[in-house]
Design a protein around this motif. Structure first.
Motif, PDB file in Angstrom:
ATOM      1  N   LEU A   2      44.416  47.751  24.877  1.00  9.95           N
ATOM      2  CA  LEU A   2      44.700  49.006  24.180  1.00  9.95           C
ATOM      3  C   LEU A   2      45.701  49.852  24.947  1.00  9.95           C
ATOM      4  O   LEU A   2      45.531  51.055  25.067  1.00  9.95           O
ATOM      5  CB  LEU A   2      43.392  49.807  24.003  1.00  9.95           C
ATOM      6  N   GLY A   3      46.720  49.261  25.466  1.00  9.87           N
ATOM      7  CA  GLY A   3      47.701  50.021  26.225  1.00  9.87           C
ATOM      8  C   GLY A   3      47.299  50.178  27.677  1.00  9.87           C
ATOM      9  O   GLY A   3      47.687  51.125  28.335  1.00  9.87           O
ATOM     10  N   PHE A   4      46.504  49.245  28.185  1.00  3.91           N
ATOM     11  CA  PHE A   4      46.060  49.311  29.562  1.00  3.91           C
ATOM     12  C   PHE A   4      46.846  48.348  30.438  1.00  3.91           C
ATOM     13  O   PHE A   4      46.326  47.826  31.403  1.00  3.91           O
ATOM     14  CB  PHE A   4      44.572  48.960  29.660  1.00  3.91           C
ATOM     15  N   GLU A  11      40.423  51.075  36.856  1.00  2.00           N
ATOM     16  CA  GLU A  11      41.138  52.117  36.113  1.00  2.00           C
ATOM     17  C   GLU A  11      40.918  51.970  34.612  1.00  2.00           C
ATOM     18  O   GLU A  11      40.746  52.953  33.905  1.00  2.00           O
ATOM     19  CB  GLU A  11      42.636  52.059  36.421  1.00  2.00           C
ATOM     20  N   ARG A  12      40.922  50.721  34.135  1.00  2.45           N
ATOM     21  CA  ARG A  12      40.712  50.498  32.704  1.00  2.45           C
ATOM     22  C   ARG A  12      39.320  50.922  32.274  1.00  2.45           C
ATOM     23  O   ARG A  12      39.144  51.473  31.189  1.00  2.45           O
ATOM     24  CB  ARG A  12      40.962  49.024  32.374  1.00  2.45           C
ATOM     25  N   ILE A  53      35.923  47.596  28.168  1.00  5.60           N
ATOM     26  CA  ILE A  53      35.087  47.751  29.365  1.00  5.60           C
ATOM     27  C   ILE A  53      34.455  46.419  29.742  1.00  5.60           C
ATOM     28  O   ILE A  53      34.422  46.042  30.919  1.00  5.60           O
ATOM     29  CB  ILE A  53      34.025  48.849  29.135  1.00  5.60           C
ATOM     30  N   GLU A  54      33.964  45.676  28.755  1.00  9.76           N
ATOM     31  CA  GLU A  54      33.349  44.377  29.037  1.00  9.76           C
ATOM     32  C   GLU A  54      34.362  43.390  29.596  1.00  9.76           C
ATOM     33  O   GLU A  54      34.061  42.617  30.510  1.00  9.76           O
ATOM     34  CB  GLU A  54      32.690  43.810  27.771  1.00  9.76           C
ATOM     35  N   ILE A  55      35.585  43.419  29.071  1.00 10.06           N
ATOM     36  CA  ILE A  55      36.640  42.529  29.583  1.00 10.06           C
ATOM     37  C   ILE A  55      36.966  42.881  31.027  1.00 10.06           C
ATOM     38  O   ILE A  55      37.110  42.014  31.885  1.00 10.06           O
ATOM     39  CB  ILE A  55      37.896  42.614  28.690  1.00 10.06           C
ATOM     40  N   LYS A  57      35.020  44.354  33.207  1.00 14.34           N
ATOM     41  CA  LYS A  57      33.896  43.969  34.070  1.00 14.34           C
ATOM     42  C   LYS A  57      33.927  42.472  34.352  1.00 14.34           C
ATOM     43  O   LYS A  57      33.630  42.038  35.471  1.00 14.34           O
ATOM     44  CB  LYS A  57      32.574  44.358  33.427  1.00 14.34           C
ATOM     45  N   ALA A  58      34.285  41.677  33.348  1.00 20.74           N
ATOM     46  CA  ALA A  58      34.383  40.226  33.558  1.00 20.74           C
ATOM     47  C   ALA A  58      35.505  39.901  34.536  1.00 20.74           C
ATOM     48  O   ALA A  58      35.380  38.987  35.362  1.00 20.74           O
ATOM     49  CB  ALA A  58      34.610  39.524  32.228  1.00 20.74           C
ATOM     50  N   GLU A  59      36.612  40.643  34.459  1.00 16.99           N
ATOM     51  CA  GLU A  59      37.715  40.415  35.393  1.00 16.99           C
ATOM     52  C   GLU A  59      37.341  40.832  36.804  1.00 16.99           C
ATOM     53  O   GLU A  59      37.835  40.260  37.774  1.00 16.99           O
ATOM     54  CB  GLU A  59      38.963  41.169  34.942  1.00 16.99           C
ATOM     55  N   MET A  60      36.489  41.842  36.932  1.00 17.92           N
ATOM     56  CA  MET A  60      36.060  42.248  38.267  1.00 17.92           C
ATOM     57  C   MET A  60      35.180  41.179  38.895  1.00 17.92           C
ATOM     58  O   MET A  60      35.220  40.979  40.106  1.00 17.92           O
ATOM     59  CB  MET A  60      35.314  43.583  38.207  1.00 17.92           C
ATOM     60  N   LYS A  61      34.377  40.480  38.078  1.00 23.18           N
ATOM     61  CA  LYS A  61      33.547  39.405  38.617  1.00 23.18           C
ATOM     62  C   LYS A  61      34.390  38.232  39.070  1.00 23.18           C
ATOM     63  O   LYS A  61      34.153  37.642  40.109  1.00 23.18           O
ATOM     64  CB  LYS A  61      32.540  38.941  37.561  1.00 23.18           C
ATOM     65  N   GLN A  62      35.378  37.872  38.255  1.00 24.93           N
ATOM     66  CA  GLN A  62      36.262  36.769  38.597  1.00 24.93           C
ATOM     67  C   GLN A  62      37.671  37.164  38.202  1.00 24.93           C
ATOM     68  O   GLN A  62      38.043  37.107  37.029  1.00 24.93           O
ATOM     69  CB  GLN A  62      35.850  35.492  37.875  1.00 24.93           C
ATOM     70  N   PRO A  63      38.490  37.592  39.155  1.00 25.95           N
ATOM     71  CA  PRO A  63      39.835  38.072  38.843  1.00 25.95           C
ATOM     72  C   PRO A  63      40.715  36.991  38.217  1.00 25.95           C
ATOM     73  O   PRO A  63      40.498  35.806  38.439  1.00 25.95           O
ATOM     74  CB  PRO A  63      40.412  38.500  40.184  1.00 25.95           C
TER      75      PRO A  63
END
Length: 97
Positions: A2-4, A11-12, A53-55, A57-63
């Motif tokens: 969404l423009g992030f 930050e997202r 937010i869920e996406i 969080k998933a990226e924070m678990k596995q970049p």
């Protein structure tokens, strides 16, 4: 999404959470029966931000791993019976000219 673009997952999450809070306050001022179209649109935006937010969080678990176009070639040569080994390596950048 969404423009992030070019934002870290933290930050997202912060941006999406602020948007959700703002949209919820707008939604609380509306009547569900009289302003059903606006109510529905706000619910869609809230859902999109929750997905973001869920996406994140998933990226924070596995970049996300970034791939590079560097090819590594290493050759080992041992021609005689000595104990030494010769290494020779090349690193090529696969840029198209």
């Amino acid at each position: 999404m969404l423009g992030f673009k070019n934002k870290t997952p933290q930050e997202r999450i912060r941006i999406a959470d602020k948007k959700i809070q703002r949209l919820r306050s707008k939604r609380s001022n509306l009547s569900q029966f009289y302003d059903s179209d606006k109510f529905w649109q706000i619910n869609q935006e809230i859902h999109r931000n929750k997905v973001e937010i869920e996406i994140a969080k998933a990226e924070m678990k596995q970049p996300v791993k970034k791939t590079t176009n560097v090819t590594t070639q290493v050759t080992l040569n041992k021609t005689d019976k000595s104990k030494s080994v010769q290494f020779h390596g090349h690193y090529h950048n696969n840029k198209k000219k």
